[in-house]
Motif scaffolding. Structure first.
Motif, mmCIF file in Angstrom:
data_model
loop_
_atom_site.group_PDB
_atom_site.id
_atom_site.type_symbol
_atom_site.label_atom_id
_atom_site.label_comp_id
_atom_site.label_asym_id
_atom_site.label_seq_id
_atom_site.Cartn_x
_atom_site.Cartn_y
_atom_site.Cartn_z
ATOM 1 N N GLY A 94 0.864 -1.188 0.000
ATOM 2 C CA GLY A 94 0.000 0.000 0.000
ATOM 3 C C GLY A 94 0.894 1.229 0.000
ATOM 4 O O GLY A 94 2.078 1.143 0.357
ATOM 5 N N SER A 95 0.328 2.381 -0.401
ATOM 6 C CA SER A 95 1.185 3.571 -0.474
ATOM 7 C C SER A 95 1.441 4.159 0.907
ATOM 8 O O SER A 95 2.468 4.796 1.143
ATOM 9 C CB SER A 95 0.585 4.622 -1.406
ATOM 10 N N ASN A 96 0.529 3.899 1.843
ATOM 11 C CA ASN A 96 0.738 4.320 3.221
ATOM 12 C C ASN A 96 2.017 3.770 3.815
ATOM 13 O O ASN A 96 2.743 4.460 4.527
ATOM 14 C CB ASN A 96 -0.389 3.700 4.066
ATOM 15 N N PHE A 120 -4.877 13.958 5.033
ATOM 16 C CA PHE A 120 -5.128 12.550 5.353
ATOM 17 C C PHE A 120 -4.473 12.213 6.708
ATOM 18 O O PHE A 120 -3.307 12.557 6.938
ATOM 19 C CB PHE A 120 -4.531 11.708 4.226
ATOM 20 N N TYR A 123 -0.775 10.851 7.528
ATOM 21 C CA TYR A 123 0.470 11.638 7.502
ATOM 22 C C TYR A 123 0.917 11.926 8.938
ATOM 23 O O TYR A 123 2.082 11.787 9.290
ATOM 24 C CB TYR A 123 0.295 12.954 6.732
ATOM 25 N N ASN A 168 -7.572 13.714 0.700
ATOM 26 C CA ASN A 168 -8.609 13.015 1.450
ATOM 27 C C ASN A 168 -8.614 13.597 2.871
ATOM 28 O O ASN A 168 -7.562 13.587 3.504
ATOM 29 C CB ASN A 168 -8.263 11.518 1.484
ATOM 30 N N ASP A 195 1.169 12.846 -2.528
ATOM 31 C CA ASP A 195 0.346 11.635 -2.438
ATOM 32 C C ASP A 195 -0.760 11.747 -3.491
ATOM 33 O O ASP A 195 -1.695 12.529 -3.339
ATOM 34 C CB ASP A 195 -0.237 11.550 -1.019
ATOM 35 N N ALA A 197 -2.974 9.382 -4.509
ATOM 36 C CA ALA A 197 -3.819 8.180 -4.435
ATOM 37 C C ALA A 197 -5.036 8.270 -5.359
ATOM 38 O O ALA A 197 -5.529 7.250 -5.839
ATOM 39 C CB ALA A 197 -4.264 7.947 -2.988
ATOM 40 N N TYR A 198 -5.517 9.497 -5.605
ATOM 41 C CA TYR A 198 -6.752 9.669 -6.395
ATOM 42 C C TYR A 198 -6.498 10.381 -7.724
ATOM 43 O O TYR A 198 -7.434 10.897 -8.329
ATOM 44 C CB TYR A 198 -7.786 10.455 -5.575
ATOM 45 N N THR A 228 -1.133 4.496 -5.594
ATOM 46 C CA THR A 228 -1.677 3.256 -5.039
ATOM 47 C C THR A 228 -2.517 2.492 -6.061
ATOM 48 O O THR A 228 -3.075 3.109 -6.979
ATOM 49 C CB THR A 228 -2.535 3.560 -3.791
ATOM 50 N N SER A 230 -4.965 0.791 -4.716
ATOM 51 C CA SER A 230 -6.148 0.559 -3.870
ATOM 52 C C SER A 230 -7.385 1.291 -4.357
ATOM 53 O O SER A 230 -8.497 0.926 -3.984
ATOM 54 C CB SER A 230 -5.884 1.055 -2.441
ATOM 55 N N LYS A 231 -7.208 2.354 -5.099
ATOM 56 C CA LYS A 231 -8.349 3.214 -5.402
ATOM 57 C C LYS A 231 -8.917 2.897 -6.783
ATOM 58 O O LYS A 231 -9.709 1.996 -6.926
ATOM 59 C CB LYS A 231 -7.932 4.685 -5.233
ATOM 60 N N ARG A 239 -3.266 -4.784 -1.146
ATOM 61 C CA ARG A 239 -2.276 -3.935 -0.466
ATOM 62 C C ARG A 239 -1.039 -3.721 -1.333
ATOM 63 O O ARG A 239 -0.013 -4.372 -1.162
ATOM 64 C CB ARG A 239 -1.856 -4.525 0.898
ATOM 65 N N ILE A 240 -1.151 -2.830 -2.284
ATOM 66 C CA ILE A 240 0.021 -2.500 -3.088
ATOM 67 C C ILE A 240 -0.019 -1.062 -3.595
ATOM 68 O O ILE A 240 -1.059 -0.559 -4.015
ATOM 69 C CB ILE A 240 0.232 -3.510 -4.248
HETATM 70 C C1 LIG Z 1 -4.915 10.234 0.376
HETATM 71 C C2 LIG Z 1 -4.682 8.773 0.566
HETATM 72 N N1 LIG Z 1 -3.429 8.313 0.485
HETATM 73 C C3 LIG Z 1 -3.158 7.012 0.665
HETATM 74 C C4 LIG Z 1 -4.167 6.117 0.951
HETATM 75 C C5 LIG Z 1 -3.811 4.706 1.288
HETATM 76 O O1 LIG Z 1 -3.644 3.943 0.229
HETATM 77 P P1 LIG Z 1 -3.081 2.448 0.378
HETATM 78 O O2 LIG Z 1 -4.282 1.566 0.424
HETATM 79 O O3 LIG Z 1 -2.290 2.297 -0.867
HETATM 80 O O4 LIG Z 1 -2.228 2.339 1.589
HETATM 81 C C6 LIG Z 1 -5.465 6.541 1.051
HETATM 82 C C7 LIG Z 1 -6.527 5.575 1.392
HETATM 83 O O5 LIG Z 1 -7.592 5.874 1.830
HETATM 84 C C8 LIG Z 1 -5.739 7.900 0.852
HETATM 85 O O6 LIG Z 1 -6.982 8.371 0.961
#
Ligand SMILES: Cc1ncc(COP(=O)(O)O)c(C=O)c1O
Length: 370
Positions: A94-96, A120, A123, A168, A195, A197-198, A228, A230-231, A239-240
């Protein structure tokens, strides 16, 4: 008897514990309802990339083998897709996960991680888990990143500036000019973590000025991009995610990563999803249409739907959102309350499936009017 954890460092004792949402089946059982709609976690309502789903069964026969620790095939695929070098890509669980690694790899005990008040929550958590100070700059009246305030919050101790775009839970973006100004203000010994993610959702809004993390990375070696699967790719359960950065930053990041932390199924699924432009574009178009509908129909004198370029929208209910969240829940619409973000009047509503959106919107309208 002595507390067997009384040796635990204070910064760990002080950590906020993540409150996971309950599974939909559990909520239905507790509330005695069925057919609930969950629009709470910014997942892709269209499901996983069909290409990923098709690729996974063949990988099952190899589960007795460790994954490729270097993630070679996937890193090569990501690098080719984005015109980067293989050495510029690191994979994460996951990117987290990569953000936690970045803090570990770069921050001395007094170095600061800087973001803003509506960023988010991870962080803040990534800094706190490592015992590093987190600084939250003020936001604009629209709860978006206030670039001037962010720049004013930079100190000689700032090591990582972390910005989500789209962010987010607000859905707001940083403009191209805004990101250029942040980069220009970055201390020499600091990195800007973008970040994204979206970002694939934001691509469906070409008329809105929003920063391009890849372009920023090409222009400045202090930019680190987080992406990520994930989205929009719909692979949250695998989880990647990945980081793209200067090869020297990637090398440092890899030093603190755990070996084999990205599973073989995650690598196979993500590689197949990478090519699934059809799924990505369909998902982005769907999200835009659903958000346009949501903001057109959910209105009221005190109600505000914030403009979002992601797959969710922040809604200011104009009054404490706890009771509204509960009423929505009892009617089978599960949203995310935002009190933990310091936004007691707000909820976050993710985009649902086409067939779910009329019910989500009608329930919201009725509940907010009540
Ligand atoms: C802004 C943001 N960054 C990262 C993530 C996490 O992504 P990942 O599932 O890749 O850990 C999310 C997930 O909700 C997110 O909203």
């Amino acid at each position: 008897m002595a507390d067997p954890t009384d040796f635990v460092p204070q910064h760990v004792r002080d950590l906020d514990v993540y409150q996971p949402g309950k599974p939909i089946e559990e909520l239905e059982r507790e509330l005695g309802i069925s057919g609930a709609v969950k629009v709470a976690s910014n997942e892709n309502p269209l499901g996983p990339s069909p290409k990923a789903v098709a690729a996974l069964p063949a990988a099952l026969a190899q589960l007795h083998l460790y994954p490729d620790a270097g993630g070679f095939a996937l890193r090569r695929g990501i690098a080719a897709k984005h015109g980067l070098d293989l050495a510029q890509i690191a994979l994460g669980n996951g990117s987290n996960d990569l953000l936690y690694q970045l803090v570990l790899a770069t921050c001395e005990p007094t170095d600061e991680v800087l973001s803003h008040r509506c960023a988010f929550l991870s962080y803040r958590l990534a800094a706190q888990v490592a015992g590093r100070p987190f600084v939250a700059a003020p936001v604009t009246a629209d709860l978006a990143c206030d670039v001037d305030a962010l720049i004013a919050a930079i100190t000689p101790r700032t090591k990582l500036v972390v910005l989500g775009t789209p962010n987010n839970p607000t859905g707001s973006v940083i403009t191209r000019g805004g990101m250029e100004r942040v980069i220009a203000a970055l201390p020499a010994r600091a990195l800007l973590v973008v970040d994204e993610a979206y970002c694939e959702y934001a691509a469906a809004w070409p008329e809105v000025d929003h920063a391009d993390g890849l372009a920023a990375l090409r222009a400045d070696r202090r930019v680190v991009l987080l992406r990520t699967f994930s989205k929009i790719y719909g692979l949250a359960g695998l989880r990647i995610g990945f980081a793209a950065a200067d090869p020297r930053v990637i090398e440092v990041l890899n030093r603190v990563g755990r070996t084999f932390h990205v599973s073989s199924l995650a690598q196979v699924g993500a590689l197949a999803a990478l090519d699934d432009d059809e799924h990505v574009q369909r998902s982005a178009r769907h999200a835009r249409a659903a958000l346009e509908r949501l903001s057109a129909e959910v209105a009221g004198p005190a109600v505000r739907v914030y403009p979002s370029l992601a797959n969710f929208a922040l809604v200011d209910c104009g009054r404490p959102s706890g009771p509204i969240y509960d009423r929505l829940l009892r009617r089978g619409v599960i949203v995310r309350p935002m009190a933990a973000w310091g936004l007691p009047n707000h909820i976050r509503v993710s985009v649902g499936r086409e067939a779910e959106m009329p019910r989500v919107i009608a329930t919201l309208v009725e509940t907010l009017a009540g």
